[in-house]
Design a protein around this motif. Structure first.
Motif, PDB file in Angstrom:
ATOM      1  N   GLY A  22       0.808  -1.107  -0.029  1.00  0.00           N
ATOM      2  CA  GLY A  22       0.137  -0.123   0.084  1.00  0.00           C
ATOM      3  C   GLY A  22       0.758   1.078  -0.059  1.00  0.00           C
ATOM      4  N   ALA A  23       1.952   1.149   0.915  1.00  0.00           N
ATOM      5  CA  ALA A  23       2.909   2.551   0.898  1.00  0.00           C
ATOM      6  C   ALA A  23       3.508   2.672  -0.577  1.00  0.00           C
ATOM      7  N   LEU A 127      -4.439   2.427 -10.429  1.00  0.00           N
ATOM      8  CA  LEU A 127      -5.386   1.266 -10.830  1.00  0.00           C
ATOM      9  C   LEU A 127      -5.385   0.116  -9.995  1.00  0.00           C
ATOM     10  N   THR A 128      -4.207  -0.299  -9.642  1.00  0.00           N
ATOM     11  CA  THR A 128      -4.078  -1.650  -8.862  1.00  0.00           C
ATOM     12  C   THR A 128      -4.741  -1.620  -7.502  1.00  0.00           C
ATOM     13  N   PRO A 129      -4.721  -0.750  -6.658  1.00  0.00           N
ATOM     14  CA  PRO A 129      -5.352  -0.802  -5.474  1.00  0.00           C
ATOM     15  C   PRO A 129      -6.728  -0.596  -5.477  1.00  0.00           C
ATOM     16  N   VAL A 170      -7.077   3.331  -2.380  1.00  0.00           N
ATOM     17  CA  VAL A 170      -6.253   4.308  -2.790  1.00  0.00           C
ATOM     18  C   VAL A 170      -5.801   5.188  -2.065  1.00  0.00           C
ATOM     19  N   ALA A 171      -6.974   5.786  -1.150  1.00  0.00           N
ATOM     20  CA  ALA A 171      -6.797   6.860  -0.165  1.00  0.00           C
ATOM     21  C   ALA A 171      -5.854   6.211   1.081  1.00  0.00           C
ATOM     22  N   THR A 172      -5.993   5.172   1.308  1.00  0.00           N
ATOM     23  CA  THR A 172      -5.109   4.612   2.539  1.00  0.00           C
ATOM     24  C   THR A 172      -3.855   4.397   2.202  1.00  0.00           C
ATOM     25  N   SER A 173      -3.384   4.092   0.545  1.00  0.00           N
ATOM     26  CA  SER A 173      -2.053   3.790   0.211  1.00  0.00           C
ATOM     27  C   SER A 173      -1.493   5.172   0.264  1.00  0.00           C
ATOM     28  N   SER A 204      -3.992  13.599   4.000  1.00  0.00           N
ATOM     29  CA  SER A 204      -4.468  12.324   3.426  1.00  0.00           C
ATOM     30  C   SER A 204      -5.010  11.620   4.476  1.00  0.00           C
ATOM     31  N   GLY A 205      -4.698  11.728   5.715  1.00  0.00           N
ATOM     32  CA  GLY A 205      -5.141  10.765   6.877  1.00  0.00           C
ATOM     33  C   GLY A 205      -6.384  11.483   7.265  1.00  0.00           C
ATOM     34  N   LEU A 206      -6.743  12.659   7.268  1.00  0.00           N
ATOM     35  CA  LEU A 206      -8.055  13.143   7.332  1.00  0.00           C
ATOM     36  C   LEU A 206      -9.142  12.870   6.475  1.00  0.00           C
ATOM     37  N   ILE A 207      -8.650  12.849   5.277  1.00  0.00           N
ATOM     38  CA  ILE A 207      -9.536  12.415   4.229  1.00  0.00           C
ATOM     39  C   ILE A 207     -10.032  10.820   4.390  1.00  0.00           C
ATOM     40  N   THR A 208      -8.838   9.977   4.575  1.00  0.00           N
ATOM     41  CA  THR A 208      -8.906   8.835   4.494  1.00  0.00           C
ATOM     42  C   THR A 208     -10.001   8.329   5.633  1.00  0.00           C
TER      43      THR A 208
END
Lengths: 418, 450
Positions: A22-23, A127-129, A170-173, A204-208
């Motif tokens: 993911g990272a 695409l992949t995640p 995607v967001a988590t990644s 991105s943490g807040l959005i996720t």
């Protein structure tokens, strides 16, 4: 118990894949949105440099999950892959393009080449995640029935739950990558990049988190039984754990405590994977439980032994790689050859080695091609391998040393090294 | 439901042939990379060992440059291999669903092997300037071991598909499963494994040598190039003749275990005593036309006996026979090229031992340039022989390929997409290898300033 154990391995592998790969996917996301200019180039370079030594190892977790899963729950594997063939193929193509980008990047020289390859890499990284997340959503919302391509080819993964999980993946990644890259920048002592990735991690943490919580509303209408399990059933504890770990990560990133933030971010994601499993337990697919789907006893026992033994070798090696990649070095590097170097290769073909090689060849032909017994064939193969190895050792040094003698006056010594 | 738990029902798939071709395309892309993966790291390690032993910087340079090639090819091998594992479900879900419990363990162990290989390639590459020289050399050894164990596991699954065992089939259900016995208690495994392992050294040996032979024809012939040519070429020259002996062993195993495959390989329609062998030619209407007949040769080769009875295609109904000409041509391609490579290898060894030098004729180096791609062709042809020769079965005489295929539509779309992606990938790999061979550290005079 035995029948569920491989599933535990698969889920652990899946959690590791989500966190580590993911990272890696997220690094592609940040490359895509880095923009242009020299600062953006540095962001891209940092994203690439952090992931290049470990991406293959991170990626193999998926292979681990697939192989254990099809050995232990073959019917479920066949059902999932036939119904979800489209998103899984998309994920596979994404993986191919990403890996190709890694392979090709080493050959780039001009900025344009580098940019096009980074672009290819970034698109594949989204695409992949997304495709894999959509598959997870399809399974979680019970849209994959048991059977060969029984589920719908498109609506099984193009539905509110699948799209939610895909976007969440995607967001988590992106979030995981930002935390990792901030930690890396801090370790390398680059305050500018550290600030950049810290801001990205917080954003991105807040959005996720917002997507995840808002997603509960989607589950409420689209996958009600899953929703019910998550907010009221066994899986509630994992949901709470994930929220806590996610908030803790934000606080840690805010406080610039990046190392512990890596682990709490990983914990937040692992809790989601565990929550999914608990919410569905004990069914794997609609009407098919773990008990029913599991392979025969002997297979499970052998598989569990193989996984445990493999893990005993694997984890120390993995620790070595990460230690090397994270700390930069693990031994005092001393460039150059060892002490006692400077031996000159002999120019002649050693008689003993050539005779042994010829003897091996003759024995090999007799044992493998004339004799019939199995043990004779085994010995014959060993003799022929002996012929190749000993023959090689007899012939090669002389070739090299002779050429050395022939060409010593020529000024074509190699210059330097990378 | 409990019946479902063991197997999925077979479906009619309009695009079975396309599914098989898509699988074949995936293998054609992956297998040459495997050949490199199992053999080339050993050559790199040997060169590094020479460097540590002699202190000669030339070997250090060569080992580092080859390492870059290992990395690029391994990355491509990882992704083409990943696609193969997806295709187990994307194309053949019924095969995996029914027999995953029997053969799956092989892939699980292979997964670990692959994992270890990825880890140690990471350590080896990343550790060039970060590990002590001895530790660095040692970190390369697991790459060689895992390259071998990985191919061993995959081939044990393939050998099981060709010679299945370790389970019972009762009323369509797989019972009494013993995966270790299925995978490793299989007499068919060993010749396949050894044949493939040696093929790996032949392919990478000739391909790498071909690159430097080509350079020599263009005038690039310093000490560096001579070293880089002599090492892979010596291995390939020793391995190629040995492969002929291994091939004889493999053929005898096929003759007893898969007589119909042998009959297809030779175009033998009827069961015959003292069967002849045909070189070249075309199989039609139950015989080989336009071929060169060698009396009794097949009985002699397959059973080491002048008048041995060789089973023909007539021992099974026509629907259970593989496509004869594909199998025959593939086999003859493999054997023909293999023989030429063995002769080239013997020629090299002769000059090396008798004249105590490398060959000097330009024709020799032209032949080596050709030998590189031909070795890859022979490798693919060998796999076509064994895999198409297994048809129409996916699990030999147990499960027809048609019963294994997916019921999903859209195979032609996937096939076309993959073909485009792989053509681009092949161009990309060619481009990056060219770049790697040119850009840094070049010592040939005409390459300066690039």
């Amino acid at each position: 118990m035995l029948k569920a154990l491989p599933l535990v391995f698969c889920l652990a592998g899946l959690a590791l894949y989500t966190v580590l790969a993911g990272a890696d996917f997220g690094a592609g996301f940040w490359q895509l949105v880095a923009g242009r200019g020299s600062y953006a180039e540095r962001v891209r370079e940092q994203a690439h440099r952090s992931m290049a030594p470990v991406w293959e190892a991170n990626h193999v977790w998926l292979i681990f999950v697939l192989t254990v899963f099809w050995t232990a729950y073959p019917t479920v594997f066949g059902s999932i892959f036939s119904t979800l063939s489209v998103p899984l193929f998309i994920a596979a193509v994404g993986i191919i393009l990403r890996g190709a980008a890694y392979a090709l990047r080493s050959g780039t020289q001009k900025p344009l080449e580098l940019r096009s390859i980074d672009m290819l890499f970034s698109i594949a990284s989204l695409l992949t995640p997304f495709a894999l997340g959509a598959c997870a959503g399809a399974i979680a919302s019970e849209r994959v029935p048991a059977g060969n391509a029984v589920g719908d080819m498109f609506s099984s993964w193009l539905n509110p739950t699948s799209i939610l999980v895909g976007v969440l993946a995607v967001a988590t990644s992106a979030y995981l990558a930002a935390v990792y890259l901030a930690a890396d920048a801090a370790r390398l002592g680059d305050p500018e990049l550290e600030r950049a990735f810290r801001a990205r991690a917080l954003g991105s943490g807040l959005i996720t988190g917002a997507i995840a919580l808002g997603g509960l509303a989607v589950l409420h209408s689209d996958a009600h039984s899953l929703y019910h399990q998550l907010v009221a059933g066994d899986a509630l504890s994992t949901l709470i754990a994930s929220i806590l770990a996610g908030s803790a990560t934000l606080a840690l990133v805010f406080a610039r405590r990046f190392e512990p933030a890596r682990y709490s971010a990983a914990l937040a994601v692992s809790a989601i994977v565990a929550g999914w499993a608990l919410a569905r337990w004990p069914t794997l697919l609609p009407g098919l439980t773990v008990q029913q789907a599991a392979a025969p006893h002997d297979t499970l026992v052998t598989l569990v032994v193989a996984v445990l033994a493999g893990g005993a070798i694997l984890f120390p090696s993995l620790a070595l790689l990460f230690r090397l990649a994270l700390t930069g070095r693990f031994d005092h590097a001393q460039a150059g050859p060892t002490r006692g170097a400077g031996r000159v290769l002999s120019a002649s073909i050693p008689r003993l080695r050539s005779r042994v090689a010829v003897a091996c060849l003759i024995a090999g032909v007799g044992l493998l091609n004339v004799a019939e017994a199995g043990w004779a064939h085994a010995l014959g193969v060993a003799s022929l391998f002996g012929f190749i190895v000993i023959g090689f050792l007899a012939l090669v040094p002389g070739t090299l040393s002779r050429e050395e003698a022939l060409t010593r006056p020529e000024p074509d010594e190699p210059r330097g090294s990378t | 439901m409990s019946a479902l738990a063991t197997a999925l029902a077979p479906v009619h798939q309009q695009y079975l042939v396309e599914a098989r071709q898509m699988q074949a395309l995936s293998f054609v892309a992956h297998i040459p990379l495997v050949a490199f993966g199992i053999s080339f790291p050993a050559m790199v390690l040997f060169v590094e060992w020479l460097y540590l032993r002699t202190g000669d910087p030339l070997y250090g340079t060569l080992a580092r440059r080859w390492t870059r090639v290992v990395v690029a090819l391994f990355a491509v091998g990882v992704i083409t291999g990943t696609l193969l594992s997806f295709e187990m479900g994307l194309l053949w879900p019924n095969f995996t669903a029914r027999f995953g419990s029997v053969f799956g363990l092989g892939f699980a162990i292979e997964g670990f092997s692959f994992f270890m290989e990825a880890i140690f390639i990471g350590i080896y590459v990343y550790g060039w300037d970060r590990l002590s020289p001895r530790a660095h050399l040692a970190s390369g050894i697991p790459i060689i071991i895992t390259g071998f164990t990985g191919s061993w596991m995959v081939i044990s699954v393939n050998a099981w598909m060709n010679h299945p065992g370790g389970f019972q089939l009762r009323a369509g259900k797989v019972v009494d499963v013993h995966p270790l016995n299925a995978l490793f208690g299989n007499s068919y495994l060993w010749h396949e494994l050894v044949h493939m392992y040696i093929a790996g050294y032949i392919v990478s040996g000739f391909v790498v040598a071909a690159m430097y032979a080509f350079g020599r024809l263009r005038g690039r012939w310093g000490r560096y190039e001579r070293t880089a040519l002599a090492i892979p070429l010596t291995i390939a020259a020793l391995a190629a003749p040995v492969q002929v002996l291994i091939g004889d062993w493999a053929a005898r195993d096929v003759a007893t275990t898969q007589p119909v495959k042998l009959a297809a390989i030779e175009g033998l329609a009827k069961t015959t005593r003292g069967a002849p062998e045909h070189l070249l030619g075309w199989y039609t209407e139950g015989q080989v036309k336009y071929g060169i007949e060698i009396p009794h040769a097949l009985s002699l080769l397959a059973f080491h006996s002048w008048n041995a009875k060789v089973q023909g295609l007539d021992v099974v109904p026509p629907a259970q026979r593989p496509p004869v000409n594909i199998v025959r041509i593939a086999f003859q391609t493999m054997v023909g090229i293999g023989t030429l490579l063995a002769l080239l290898g013997l020629g090299f060894l002769f000059v090396r031992i008798r004249r105590k030098r490398l060959p000097e004729s330009a024709w020799f180096y032209r032949a080596v340039v050709l030998a590189g791609p031909l070795a890859v062709v022979a490798l693919i042809a060998g796999w076509v022989t064994t895999e198409v020769g297994r048809q129409p079965w996916v699990v030999y005489r147990v499960m027809p390929t048609a019963d294994a295929v997916t019921g999903a539509s859209g195979i032609p779309v996937g096939y076309a997409t993959l073909a485009v992606v792989y053509v681009l990938l092949a161009c990309g790999v060619a481009w990056v290898l060219r770049r790697l061979s040119r850009a840094p550290l070049d010592i040939a005079p005409d390459q300066q300033g690039v």
